[in-house]
Design an enzyme around this catalytic site. Structure first.
Site, PDB file in Angstrom:
ATOM      1  N   ASP A  41      -2.232   0.286  30.290  1.00 16.75           N
ATOM      2  CA  ASP A  41      -1.777  -1.057  30.619  1.00 16.75           C
ATOM      3  C   ASP A  41      -0.382  -1.539  32.418  1.00 16.75           C
ATOM      4  OD1 ASP A  41       0.543  -2.908  28.472  1.00 16.75           O
ATOM      5  OD2 ASP A  41      -1.343  -3.556  29.822  1.00 16.75           O
ATOM      6  N   GLY A 126      -2.772   8.087  24.502  1.00 19.42           N
ATOM      7  CA  GLY A 126      -1.904   8.408  25.327  1.00 19.42           C
ATOM      8  C   GLY A 126      -0.905   8.476  24.469  1.00 19.42           C
TER       9      GLY A 126
HETATM   10  N1  APR Z   1      -6.280   4.921  35.135  1.00 21.08           N
HETATM   11  C1  APR Z   1      -7.190   5.441  33.697  1.00 21.08           C
HETATM   12  N2  APR Z   1      -6.663   6.474  32.785  1.00 21.08           N
HETATM   13  C2  APR Z   1      -5.452   5.785  33.051  1.00 21.08           C
HETATM   14  C3  APR Z   1      -4.761   5.785  33.572  1.00 21.08           C
HETATM   15  C4  APR Z   1      -5.250   4.525  34.844  1.00 21.08           C
HETATM   16  N3  APR Z   1      -4.884   4.368  35.911  1.00 21.08           N
HETATM   17  N4  APR Z   1      -3.569   5.270  33.208  1.00 21.08           N
HETATM   18  C5  APR Z   1      -3.173   6.086  31.792  1.00 21.08           C
HETATM   19  N5  APR Z   1      -4.293   6.400  31.309  1.00 21.08           N
HETATM   20  C6  APR Z   1      -5.066   7.360  31.000  1.00 21.08           C
HETATM   21  C7  APR Z   1      -3.516   7.940  29.819  1.00 21.08           C
HETATM   22  O1  APR Z   1      -3.888   8.958  29.794  1.00 21.08           O
HETATM   23  C8  APR Z   1      -4.642   8.035  28.246  1.00 21.08           C
HETATM   24  O2  APR Z   1      -5.277   8.885  28.235  1.00 21.08           O
HETATM   25  O3  APR Z   1      -5.592   6.243  29.298  1.00 21.08           O
HETATM   26  C9  APR Z   1      -5.417   6.525  28.369  1.00 21.08           C
HETATM   27  C10 APR Z   1      -4.908   6.066  27.404  1.00 21.08           C
HETATM   28  O4  APR Z   1      -3.191   5.915  27.312  1.00 21.08           O
HETATM   29  P1  APR Z   1      -2.688   5.012  27.066  1.00 21.08           P
HETATM   30  O5  APR Z   1      -2.427   3.776  28.315  1.00 21.08           O
HETATM   31  O6  APR Z   1      -0.611   5.436  27.206  1.00 21.08           O
HETATM   32  O7  APR Z   1      -2.733   3.836  26.299  1.00 21.08           O
HETATM   33  P2  APR Z   1      -2.420   4.076  25.284  1.00 21.08           P
HETATM   34  O8  APR Z   1      -2.420   5.303  24.189  1.00 21.08           O
HETATM   35  O9  APR Z   1      -3.585   3.580  24.433  1.00 21.08           O
HETATM   36  O10 APR Z   1      -0.846   3.446  24.755  1.00 21.08           O
HETATM   37  C11 APR Z   1      -0.899   1.867  23.961  1.00 21.08           C
HETATM   38  O11 APR Z   1       0.949   2.195  25.731  1.00 21.08           O
HETATM   39  O12 APR Z   1       1.288   1.631  27.822  1.00 21.08           O
HETATM   40  C12 APR Z   1       1.019   0.795  26.761  1.00 21.08           C
HETATM   41  O13 APR Z   1       1.485  -0.936  26.520  1.00 21.08           O
HETATM   42  C13 APR Z   1       0.978  -0.177  26.113  1.00 21.08           C
HETATM   43  O14 APR Z   1       1.526  -0.214  24.160  1.00 21.08           O
HETATM   44  C14 APR Z   1       0.796  -0.206  24.868  1.00 21.08           C
HETATM   45  C15 APR Z   1       0.859   1.601  24.622  1.00 21.08           C
END
Ligand code: APR
Length: 183
Positions: A41, A126
């Protein structure tokens, strides 16, 4: 990297940064406020620029399991599909259905807007703590079920963009599981 053909749609697994994908839409793993966060995000908002946050402010948030569309602004992708995955709470709170709904609603939204190529991150695996293997099976299974139910789908490419090797491995295992099932 691995790929799978399902009717006229090609599914890919790649390792990389989703903000660099040259697709019609990237899917963002957001939170219900849609006002940005960490993880993918944060990366998408940084790459898209401040107009993305301004656009998200007009959407009045997004419920877990639902999906909403904005332009991609400074991203290579023309659109961002914001979806909110479930926080993992042990598996007895409807997490699997909510995660499946993220993929289903994102695909429906893409189809409705003539989006033909899209990229998914590993939603909820994540910060939200969803066990990787279970989440990956839901991701691939839901996408394949959608394509099976929509033989006329105009979506030509779906890419699962993995940020680390463990996620690549999990998706490749899910693809192989599907291929074994069709032999
Ligand atoms: N490109 C692709 N994948 C990514 C990137 C990127 N630039 N950055 C992180 N990821 C991966 C992480 O390594 C993980 O495998 O995206 C996947 C989802 O992780 P998160 O981003 O932490 O998302 P999520 O687990 O759904 O949690 C959502 O996190 O960022 C906050 O605002 C968001 O509160 C929400 C929560």
């Amino acid at each position: 990297m691995k790929k799978l053909q399902f009717n006229q749609t090609t599914l890919h697994v790649v390792k990389g940064d989703i903000t660099r994908c040259e697709v019609d839409a990237v899917v963002n793993a957001a939170n219900e406020s849609l006002l940005g966060g960490g993880g993918v995000d944060g990366a998408i908002h940084r790459a898209a620029g401040p107009e993305l946050l301004a656009a998200c402010r007009t959407l009045d948030g997004c419920r877990t399991g639902d999906a909403k569309l904005t332009p991609g602004f400074r991203l290579k992708a023309a659109h961002v599909i914001h979806t909110v995955g479930p926080v993992w709470r042990g598996g007895m709170h409807g997490e699997a259905d909510l995660l499946a709904s993220c993929y289903q609603k994102s695909l429906e939204l893409a189809e409705a807007h003539g989006i033909r190529t899209l990229a998914f991150p590993a939603i909820s695996t994540g910060i939200y703590g969803y066990p990787l293997e279970q989440a990956t099976a839901i991701a691939v299974g839901t996408v394949l079920k959608y394509l099976e139910n929509q033989p006329e789908s105009d979506i030509t490419e779906i890419t699962f963009v993995c940020f680390d090797d463990a996620t690549v491995y999990a998706y490749e295992q899910a693809f192989e599981e599907f291929e074994r099932g069709t032999d």
